[in-house]
Enzyme design. Structure first.
Site, mmCIF file in Angstrom:
data_model
loop_
_atom_site.group_PDB
_atom_site.id
_atom_site.type_symbol
_atom_site.label_atom_id
_atom_site.label_comp_id
_atom_site.label_asym_id
_atom_site.label_seq_id
_atom_site.Cartn_x
_atom_site.Cartn_y
_atom_site.Cartn_z
ATOM 1 N N ASP A 51 0.794 -1.225 0.000
ATOM 2 C CA ASP A 51 0.000 0.000 0.000
ATOM 3 C C ASP A 51 0.831 1.281 0.000
ATOM 4 O O ASP A 51 0.308 2.363 0.281
ATOM 5 C CB ASP A 51 -0.949 0.002 1.211
ATOM 6 C CG ASP A 51 -2.117 -0.945 0.995
ATOM 7 O OD1 ASP A 51 -2.641 -0.996 -0.136
ATOM 8 O OD2 ASP A 51 -2.511 -1.638 1.956
ATOM 9 N N ASP B 163 -6.997 -3.542 -5.774
ATOM 10 C CA ASP B 163 -6.619 -2.271 -5.126
ATOM 11 C C ASP B 163 -5.182 -1.868 -5.469
ATOM 12 O O ASP B 163 -4.827 -0.690 -5.485
ATOM 13 C CB ASP B 163 -6.716 -2.368 -3.588
ATOM 14 C CG ASP B 163 -7.860 -3.205 -3.072
ATOM 15 O OD1 ASP B 163 -8.296 -4.128 -3.794
ATOM 16 O OD2 ASP B 163 -8.301 -2.971 -1.947
ATOM 17 N N ARG C 21 -15.918 -1.088 -4.305
ATOM 18 C CA ARG C 21 -14.702 -0.268 -4.280
ATOM 19 C C ARG C 21 -13.624 -0.862 -5.190
ATOM 20 O O ARG C 21 -12.832 -0.131 -5.780
ATOM 21 C CB ARG C 21 -14.200 -0.069 -2.851
ATOM 22 C CG ARG C 21 -13.197 1.067 -2.758
ATOM 23 C CD ARG C 21 -12.982 1.635 -1.360
ATOM 24 N NE ARG C 21 -12.631 0.666 -0.377
ATOM 25 C CZ ARG C 21 -13.434 0.228 0.582
ATOM 26 N NH1 ARG C 21 -14.657 0.714 0.699
ATOM 27 N NH2 ARG C 21 -13.042 -0.680 1.461
ATOM 28 N N TRP D 99 -11.420 1.120 -7.812
ATOM 29 C CA TRP D 99 -9.946 1.124 -7.866
ATOM 30 C C TRP D 99 -9.470 0.799 -9.283
ATOM 31 O O TRP D 99 -8.519 1.385 -9.796
ATOM 32 C CB TRP D 99 -9.348 0.105 -6.895
ATOM 33 C CG TRP D 99 -9.483 0.339 -5.406
ATOM 34 C CD1 TRP D 99 -9.704 -0.623 -4.463
ATOM 35 C CD2 TRP D 99 -9.344 1.572 -4.659
ATOM 36 N NE1 TRP D 99 -9.735 -0.074 -3.199
ATOM 37 C CE2 TRP D 99 -9.511 1.260 -3.283
ATOM 38 C CE3 TRP D 99 -9.106 2.897 -5.027
ATOM 39 C CZ2 TRP D 99 -9.445 2.234 -2.274
ATOM 40 C CZ3 TRP D 99 -9.044 3.874 -4.014
ATOM 41 C CH2 TRP D 99 -9.215 3.530 -2.674
HETATM 42 N N1 GLY Z 1 -7.419 -1.246 -0.025
HETATM 43 C C1 GLY Z 1 -8.359 -1.666 0.919
HETATM 44 C C2 GLY Z 1 -9.750 -1.224 0.660
HETATM 45 O O1 GLY Z 1 -10.088 -0.669 -0.354
HETATM 46 O O2 GLY Z 1 -10.557 -1.419 1.538
#
Ligand code: GLY
Length: 413
Positions: free
Chosen positions: A120, A177, A249, A253
């Site tokens: 991350d 992500d 999500r 992403w």
């Molecule tokens: N990268 C973790 C999330 O989107 O929750």
């Protein structure tokens, strides 16, 4: 040869002119006013003051639950969003106090540049130090942090899998992500002249394009690989409703990630891919009228035997809408005609919905977070229907992007 190079220069000149037109604002199409955007950004600054009061010096804000501020240490994946938000609001207002507050947080965050235990680092370091570099041009303070962080990130790359490892555990998991962490790498190549970061980003994006996506351009959350030969061990979810569902999500992403990769490389395949992802999202029959997606596009249709059917068929995720609004504004500038107008219209609707009840918090409430009603992870029973620091970050980013469009500026300098 001489004529050839003159021809080449002329051709490049027209490509650049087209590029310039593509990314310039088409102000007559914009439906939201400068007054509306400024009002939202000014209110965001007021909320940030409330938020700042509840955050201890060595911690980062994360969420607000049951009347309590929840903060994190700098190792947590969301640690770059608060300084990043402060920096965007400094960009809007020119208020040096916001820059100083951001710098205080950059000071505690910097050590994460050595962190090889997470994928991350793009979220953590690019949203924060990347914005600091962009706004201050202080290369002496920030280049090294970004380059050391990029070096730590590529230590997680496996050339057999052709992707960066996301998590420990599993076999060799890569999550959608992770597309968001690639901008740190393309920018590290810009800063250093060393192509290896950019090459890894492109290879990772291509592997993800090949293995994460279904024929309808929805994305799996997790692809688990065999690191010995790069074969796929499993196509799974961690935060979605079930393996074959479209965790909202994750779709956002992916849209943001491929739009960004088109910006960074000029590779038309990424633009086509982003357009296809956008069509999946915007055409989805479960997309609500107000364009704030359910936490999973399949949530409203969950069968009764799903563990989430009794409680979580209707939860929305404001964070997904914030990310989508920002990505669609960018994609709008790379496209023309009806499709481009559709992206702008959708982003505007999302921004309008987010800027009103029930999503926008009353000033002074919500622990100082701007938006309500986001979802961290329902399968982990974590951060459900709460504010989240990244929902606010991408909402502010989208407002700043919109402001640039209103001012006739390109989205990126
Ligand atoms: N990268 C973790 C999330 O989107 O929750």
């Amino acid at each position: 040869m001489k004529y050839l190079s003159t021809f080449f220069l002329l051709a490049m000149g027209s490509v650049l002119m087209v590029w310039g037109c593509k990314s310039a604002a088409r102000q007559d199409e914009l439906q939201l006013s400068a007054a509306f955007i400024d009002e939202q950004l000014d209110e965001a600054i007021a909320q940030m003051a409330v938020l700042a009061d509840g955050v201890p010096a060595e911690r980062m804000p994360r969420t607000f639950q049951g009347d309590t501020s929840v903060t994190s240490d700098t190792k947590w994946w969301t640690s770059g969003f608060y300084p990043g938000s402060l920096l965007y609001l400094y960009e809007h207002s020119g208020d040096e106090r916001l820059l100083l507050l951001a710098k205080d947080k950059l000071r505690i965050l910097e050590k994460e540049k050595y962190n090889k235990g997470t994928h991350d680092l793009g979220f953590m370091l690019y949203c924060s130090f990347g914005n600091a570099l962009r706004l201050t041009r202080d290369t002496a303070a920030y280049n090294e942090v970004l380059l050391t962080g990029a070096k730590s990130l590529i230590s997680r790359y496996n050339p057999t899998v052709k992707a960066i490892r996301s998590w420990e555990g599993w076999t060799y998991p890569v999550i959608i992500d992770n597309m968001m962490n690639l901008e740190l790498l393309t920018q590290a190549s810009e800063l250093s002249g060393d192509r290896q970061y950019r090459d890894i980003a492109i290879t990772h994006a291509n592997t993800t394009m090949k293995n994460h996506y279904r024929p309808d351009y929805s994305s799996y959350h997790v692809i688990d690989y065999n690191p010995k030969d790069g074969s796929i061990v499993g196509k799974k979810t961690a935060q979605g409703a079930y393996d074959e569902s479209a965790w909202a999500r994750g779709q956002a992403w992916g849209l943001y990630g491929y739009t960004m990769m088109y910006r960074e490389t000029g590779e038309p395949t990424y633009l086509d891919f982003a357009n296809n992802i956008a069509a999946f999202i915007l055409d989805h029959p479960n997309m609500p009228e107000d364009l704030i997606p359910y936490w999973d596009f399949n949530a409203p249709d969950l069968p009764d035997d799903s563990p989430y059917a009794s409680r979580y068929k209707t939860n929305r995720d404001a964070s997904t809408a914030s990310i989508l609004a920002s990505a669609l504004l960018e994609l709008h500038t790379y496209t023309q005609g009806e499709i481009s107008a559709r992206y702008l219209d959708a982003a505007e609707k999302m921004l309008k919905s987010l800027s009103a009840a029930p999503y926008k918090a009353e000033q002074g409430t919500n622990g100082g977070f701007i938006l309500k009603h986001s979802v961290g992870s329902i399968p982990h029973d974590s951060e459900i229907d709460v504010p989240l620091t990244y929902a606010d970050y991408y909402y502010i980013e989208a407002l700043i992007r919109y402001k640039r469009l209103l001012e006739g500026k390109p989205l990126f300098d």
